[in-house]
Design an enzyme around this catalytic site. Structure first.
Site, mmCIF file in Angstrom:
data_model
loop_
_atom_site.group_PDB
_atom_site.id
_atom_site.type_symbol
_atom_site.label_atom_id
_atom_site.label_comp_id
_atom_site.label_asym_id
_atom_site.label_seq_id
_atom_site.Cartn_x
_atom_site.Cartn_y
_atom_site.Cartn_z
ATOM 1 N N LYS A 149 -4.838 -5.384 -5.928
ATOM 2 C CA LYS A 149 -4.793 -5.077 -7.362
ATOM 3 C C LYS A 149 -6.213 -4.911 -7.901
ATOM 4 O O LYS A 149 -7.084 -4.457 -7.148
ATOM 5 C CB LYS A 149 -3.997 -6.162 -8.109
ATOM 6 C CG LYS A 149 -2.630 -6.401 -7.445
ATOM 7 C CD LYS A 149 -1.669 -7.182 -8.277
ATOM 8 C CE LYS A 149 -0.362 -7.343 -7.510
ATOM 9 N NZ LYS A 149 0.671 -8.022 -8.282
ATOM 10 N N SER A 151 5.479 -12.926 -4.571
ATOM 11 C CA SER A 151 5.152 -14.319 -4.223
ATOM 12 C C SER A 151 5.449 -14.652 -2.763
ATOM 13 O O SER A 151 5.892 -15.753 -2.461
ATOM 14 C CB SER A 151 5.853 -15.299 -5.170
ATOM 15 O OG SER A 151 5.442 -15.047 -6.510
ATOM 16 N N HIS A 166 4.295 1.098 -8.069
ATOM 17 C CA HIS A 166 4.290 -0.367 -8.223
ATOM 18 C C HIS A 166 4.796 -0.703 -9.627
ATOM 19 O O HIS A 166 4.535 0.037 -10.580
ATOM 20 C CB HIS A 166 2.869 -0.901 -8.007
ATOM 21 C CG HIS A 166 2.817 -2.396 -7.951
ATOM 22 N ND1 HIS A 166 2.853 -3.178 -9.075
ATOM 23 C CD2 HIS A 166 2.776 -3.241 -6.900
ATOM 24 C CE1 HIS A 166 2.829 -4.455 -8.713
ATOM 25 N NE2 HIS A 166 2.780 -4.521 -7.392
ATOM 26 N N GLU A 198 10.360 -5.124 -4.472
ATOM 27 C CA GLU A 198 9.633 -6.152 -5.199
ATOM 28 C C GLU A 198 10.366 -6.479 -6.495
ATOM 29 O O GLU A 198 10.186 -5.793 -7.507
ATOM 30 C CB GLU A 198 8.212 -5.665 -5.537
ATOM 31 C CG GLU A 198 7.385 -5.315 -4.330
ATOM 32 C CD GLU A 198 5.893 -5.417 -4.620
ATOM 33 O OE1 GLU A 198 5.212 -6.164 -3.911
ATOM 34 O OE2 GLU A 198 5.423 -4.778 -5.570
ATOM 35 N N GLY A 253 3.832 -12.381 -8.723
ATOM 36 C CA GLY A 253 2.781 -13.198 -9.318
ATOM 37 C C GLY A 253 3.297 -14.412 -10.077
ATOM 38 O O GLY A 253 2.557 -15.052 -10.823
ATOM 39 N N GLU A 275 3.796 -2.670 -11.780
ATOM 40 C CA GLU A 275 2.748 -2.746 -12.816
ATOM 41 C C GLU A 275 2.390 -1.349 -13.315
ATOM 42 O O GLU A 275 2.109 -1.156 -14.496
ATOM 43 C CB GLU A 275 1.509 -3.485 -12.258
ATOM 44 C CG GLU A 275 1.784 -4.980 -12.151
ATOM 45 C CD GLU A 275 1.031 -5.704 -11.042
ATOM 46 O OE1 GLU A 275 0.054 -5.152 -10.500
ATOM 47 O OE2 GLU A 275 1.431 -6.835 -10.705
ATOM 48 N N ASN A 332 -2.086 -6.000 -1.215
ATOM 49 C CA ASN A 332 -2.342 -5.269 -2.461
ATOM 50 C C ASN A 332 -3.305 -6.114 -3.286
ATOM 51 O O ASN A 332 -2.898 -7.086 -3.907
ATOM 52 C CB ASN A 332 -1.002 -5.069 -3.196
ATOM 53 C CG ASN A 332 -1.172 -4.459 -4.567
ATOM 54 O OD1 ASN A 332 -2.258 -3.970 -4.916
ATOM 55 N ND2 ASN A 332 -0.105 -4.466 -5.360
HETATM 56 P P1 PGA Z 1 2.376 -11.254 -5.474
HETATM 57 O O1 PGA Z 1 2.276 -9.656 -5.739
HETATM 58 O O2 PGA Z 1 2.371 -11.435 -3.976
HETATM 59 O O3 PGA Z 1 1.123 -11.807 -6.113
HETATM 60 O O4 PGA Z 1 3.609 -11.726 -6.118
HETATM 61 C C1 PGA Z 1 2.986 -8.742 -4.952
HETATM 62 C C2 PGA Z 1 2.763 -7.342 -5.485
HETATM 63 O O5 PGA Z 1 2.677 -7.158 -6.698
HETATM 64 O O6 PGA Z 1 2.695 -6.368 -4.693
#
Ligand code: PGA
Length: 258
Positions: free
Chosen positions: A13, A215, A97, A169, A175, A99, A11
């Site tokens: 983003k 992460s 997601h 998640e 992140g 976000e 992903n």
């Molecule tokens: P990350 O993001 O691996 O940077 O923690 C995962 C995601 O948001 O799908």
């Protein structure tokens, strides 16, 4: 032993111009373009989809998008439909997601309409679920995940259930560099599998892939992927560099041979 083929999805983003995407995809094609034990999905931003789509021809890498609207066309300024994605040879689409839920106010009902619309267009939804830190601390992680699953999958036909991928998640791990321990993640994945059993039956649920996201990095992937119900990863930060993403795909390939 699980017969589910692991899936690693990157992903990206809101990162990578089409030019930068070209560079990354060329590097990935060279390292993992022929990987056949793992399904590898790249989800660039909309503006790089067409470019990446062309670059993926002849490789085993598959194209995904990061979002879609539930309507197929119309007066929805700034939105992109599942039909438009299909036309660019997109196969998977990330939906719900955290976000999108937190920053753009997407509700379970809206996410559900997107899931149904994606399936209708023969796109495979990657439905994201997961609790915030406050919800975990309040002992509500399971309840939150269950609600997001049941609401997000409402109306999904059992015959199409194996087209859906679930991504667990935990919001507090995205992140942040904080990963759920393999045991913590497995506990929720097993709970998700049990919920899918109730929704679709054991047979169908056993074919559905449940990814971990938050992460996931080369140094923790082996342990996470060794867990029984962790069938792959949805990768943010570590998907932006060819080296780390390649290592994650190799880690998933190793998990098959174990
Ligand atoms: P990350 O993001 O691996 O940077 O923690 C995962 C995601 O948001 O799908």
């Amino acid at each position: 032993m699980s017969k589910r083929i692991p899936l690693i999805a990157g992903n990206w983003k809101m990162n990578k111009t089409a030019t930068e995407a070209t560079e990354l995809v060329q590097a990935l094609s060279a390292t993992i373009g022929k990987e056949s034990n793992v399904h590898v999905v790249l989800c660039p931003p909309f503006t790089a989809l067409e470019r990446v789509s062309g670059l993926l021809e002849g490789t085993h890498l598959v194209l995904g998008a990061q979002n879609a609207h539930d309507k197929v066309s119309g007066a929805f300024t700034g939105e992109v439909s599942v039909v438009m994605l299909r036309d660019l040879h997109v196969t998977y689409v990330i939906l719900g997601h955290s976000e999108r839920r937190a920053i753009f106010g997407e509700t379970d009902a809206f996410v559900n309409r997107k899931v149904l619309s994606a399936l209708e267009a023969s796109l495979r939804p990657i439905l994201c679920v997961g609790e915030t830190l406050a919800e975990r601390e309040a002992g509500k992680a399971f309840e939150v995940v269950k609600t997001q699953l049941e609401a997000g999958l409402a109306g999904v036909n059992q015959a199409k259930s194996d087209q859906v991928v679930i991504a667990y998640e935990p919001v507090w791990a995205i992140g942040t560099g904080k990963t759920a321990t393999p045991a913590m993640a497995q506990e929720v994945h097993a709970f998700i599998r049990a919920t899918l059993n109730t929704l679709f039956g054991i047979e169908a649920a056993s074919r559905m892939r449940i990814l971990y996201g938050g992460s996931m990095k080369p140094d923790n992937a082996d342990a996470l992927l060794a867990e029984k119900d962790i069938d792959g990863g949805l990768i943010g930060g570590a998907a932006l560099e060819a080296k780390s993403f390649t290592e994650l795909v190799r880690s998933a390939a190793r998990s098959v041979s174990r």
